[in-house]
Design an enzyme around this catalytic site. Structure first.
Site, short mmCIF file in Angstrom:
data_model
loop_
_atom_site.label_atom_id
_atom_site.label_comp_id
_atom_site.label_asym_id
_atom_site.label_seq_id
_atom_site.Cartn_x
_atom_site.Cartn_y
_atom_site.Cartn_z
N TYR A 175 -1.42 -12.09 18.62
CA TYR A 175 -1.88 -11.77 17.42
C TYR A 175 -1.56 -12.94 16.64
O TYR A 175 -2.26 -12.99 15.68
CB TYR A 175 -0.66 -10.62 17.22
CG TYR A 175 -0.41 -9.96 15.87
CD1 TYR A 175 -1.24 -9.10 15.33
CD2 TYR A 175 0.82 -10.61 14.98
CE1 TYR A 175 -0.92 -8.60 14.03
CE2 TYR A 175 0.81 -10.21 13.84
CZ TYR A 175 -0.04 -9.29 13.13
OH TYR A 175 0.12 -8.84 11.89
N LYS A 179 -4.12 -14.54 14.03
CA LYS A 179 -3.91 -14.50 12.49
C LYS A 179 -3.77 -16.07 11.90
O LYS A 179 -4.00 -16.25 10.94
CB LYS A 179 -2.33 -13.77 12.31
CG LYS A 179 -2.39 -12.34 12.50
CD LYS A 179 -3.15 -11.81 11.45
CE LYS A 179 -2.87 -10.26 11.26
NZ LYS A 179 -3.90 -9.43 10.49
N1 LIG Z 1 3.37 -4.34 8.30
C1 LIG Z 1 3.58 -5.71 8.36
O1 LIG Z 1 4.55 -5.84 8.01
C2 LIG Z 1 2.40 -6.43 8.61
C3 LIG Z 1 3.08 -7.89 8.68
C4 LIG Z 1 1.77 -8.87 8.70
C5 LIG Z 1 0.70 -8.73 8.90
N2 LIG Z 1 0.22 -7.37 8.86
C6 LIG Z 1 -1.23 -6.90 8.96
O2 LIG Z 1 -1.39 -6.01 7.79
C7 LIG Z 1 -2.59 -5.22 8.29
C8 LIG Z 1 -2.49 -3.79 8.15
O3 LIG Z 1 -1.45 -3.34 9.21
P1 LIG Z 1 -0.41 -2.21 8.89
O4 LIG Z 1 1.19 -2.53 9.07
O5 LIG Z 1 -0.77 -1.45 7.83
O6 LIG Z 1 -0.60 -1.37 10.22
P2 LIG Z 1 -1.33 0.07 10.56
O7 LIG Z 1 -1.25 0.21 12.02
O8 LIG Z 1 -0.72 1.20 9.97
O9 LIG Z 1 -2.82 -0.16 9.88
C9 LIG Z 1 -3.93 -0.67 10.48
C10 LIG Z 1 -5.08 0.25 10.37
O10 LIG Z 1 -6.34 -0.42 10.95
C11 LIG Z 1 -7.05 0.40 11.75
N3 LIG Z 1 -7.88 -0.06 12.68
C12 LIG Z 1 -7.67 -0.75 13.74
N4 LIG Z 1 -8.69 -1.44 14.41
C13 LIG Z 1 -9.57 -0.95 13.59
C14 LIG Z 1 -10.86 -1.35 13.91
N5 LIG Z 1 -11.56 -2.14 14.66
N6 LIG Z 1 -12.04 -1.02 12.72
C15 LIG Z 1 -11.53 -0.59 11.63
N7 LIG Z 1 -10.05 -0.03 11.35
C16 LIG Z 1 -9.49 -0.39 12.56
C17 LIG Z 1 -6.06 1.33 12.32
O11 LIG Z 1 -6.68 2.62 12.58
C18 LIG Z 1 -5.00 1.44 11.25
O12 LIG Z 1 -5.16 2.61 10.31
C19 LIG Z 1 -2.90 -5.65 9.61
O13 LIG Z 1 -3.98 -6.48 9.55
C20 LIG Z 1 -1.62 -6.25 10.12
O14 LIG Z 1 -1.74 -7.18 11.23
C21 LIG Z 1 0.94 -6.30 8.77
#
Ligand SMILES: NC(=O)c1ccc[n+]([C@@H]2O[C@H](COP(=O)([O-])OP(=O)(O)OC[C@H]3O[C@@H](n4cnc5c(N)ncnc54)[C@H](O)[C@@H]3O)[C@@H](O)[C@H]2O)c1
Length: 305
Positions: A175, A179
């Site tokens: 990951y 990133k």
């Molecule tokens: N939540 C955090 O604190 C955090 C921290 C750093 C980075 N992020 C990043 O933020 C973004 C959103 O994450 P989140 O925390 O809301 O997680 P989440 O799992 O709630 O949301 C991710 C969404 O992406 C969708 N998805 C996965 N693979 C896919 C694909 N191939 N095509 C289309 N849709 C797809 C999933 O169905 C899901 O709804 C991600 O890129 C994650 O890595 C989140």
């Protein structure tokens, strides 16, 4: 929509990938509240990327429509080349153009590197890194064609990186590498797409979603009252602003966002060199390297180290 948000994206067409839940859902709702037409993309994946029977993007689009906004659903996999092309085409066909691409879709398959399987590596790098490139590439082709046709482009890409990519994170080698790749892709794209009227920035968010609620359980706890600093909705105002015409000129930047905090992360910089003026002998480099390290700013700690 019944919201007091200034409609700073009125009439703009925005794609949000992975918008069926978590941070992406919050972005989609916030863009709609700001007056945008929203393409709600989500293929409905479990946290590890395996297909889910659920169709969360449909629910988010319905929420937007019920609030009086404009939305359409796309169920394509962002890391599928043809799927990413269909996603861009759908925005253009449905709303007559594309102004903003928010790359947010992601999955995790956390494991220590020593145990990480080839499949776990490939799946995570594919969805994040190829899933950012594929959509950017097809969108950029559209914007380049618009520019060549003499039409003004004032477009935006907002990518989603992570502290795991900027500082490293134990148990998230796949990951974090993806990133970090997104951070590098962002600055190169910003440099290449400026001529087409496109800015490219990235965020490193921190919020309570299914991705983080078990990992940082204490930190992610919801307060009984007061400001919920870990709500995913806190991430979206900056992304909406970056998607608006008002952010013109801001490009190639990495923003850290959490609760009410917004910061600029400063990337790799050239260090002050020690120049021998000739090729070094390996044996003489020990004291040179130790002195460089002694004088340098210490690196940020790796998450979980
Ligand atoms: N939540 C955090 O604190 C955090 C921290 C750093 C980075 N992020 C990043 O933020 C973004 C959103 O994450 P989140 O925390 O809301 O997680 P989440 O799992 O709630 O949301 C991710 C969404 O992406 C969708 N998805 C996965 N693979 C896919 C694909 N191939 N095509 C289309 N849709 C797809 C999933 O169905 C899901 O709804 C991600 O890129 C994650 O890595 C989140």
């Amino acid at each position: 929509m019944a919201d007091n948000t200034d409609r700073i994206c009125a009439g703009r067409t925005v794609i949000v990938t992975g918008a069926g839940g978590g941070i992406g859902r919050a972005h989609a709702l916030a863009f709609a509240a700001a007056g945008a037409n929203v393409v709600v993309n989500d293929l409905g994946a479990e946290l590890d990327g395996t297909p889910s029977a659920d169709s969360p993007a449909v629910r988010v689009a319905e929420e937007i429509l019920e609030l009086g906004g404009k939305a359409v659903v796309n169920g394509d996999d962002v890391a599928d080349w043809a799927g990413a092309e269909r996603l861009i085409d759908q925005a253009v066909q449905t709303f007559g153009g594309l102004d903003v691409l928010v790359n947010n879709a992601g999955i995790v398959r956390d494991r220590m590197l020593v145990n990480l399987s080839e499949q776990e590596w490939d799946a995570v790098v594919r969805v994040h890194l190829k899933g950012h490139f594929a959509t950017m590439r097809h969108a950029a082709q559209y914007w380049r064609a618009e520019t060549k046709a003499g039409r003004a482009v004032d477009a935006r890409i907002i990518n989603t990186s992570s502290g795991a990519g900027l500082q490293g994170s134990v148990g998230q080698g796949n990951y974090g590498a993806a990133k970090a790749g997104i951070a590098a892709l962002t600055i190169t794209a910003a440099a290449e797409f400026a001529r087409y009227g496109v800015t490219v920035n990235a965020i490193a968010p921190s919020a309570r979603t299914r991705m983080t609620e078990t990992v940082f359980a204490d930190m992610m706890a919801k307060p009984d009252d007061g400001f919920d600093a870990m709500a995913p909705e806190n991430i979206s105002p900056l992304v909406v602003w970056l998607g608006s015409p008002d952010s013109a000129g801001v490009t190639g930047r990495m923003f850290e966002v959490e609760g009410g905090k917004v910061a600029l992360a400063d990337g790799w910089r050239h260090g002050v060199p020690v120049d021998r003026g000739a090729r070094w002998n390996p044996a003489e480099l020990g004291p040179v390297v130790r002195e460089l390290i002694a004088k340098a700013t210490p690196p940020e700690p790796v998450y979980g180290a």
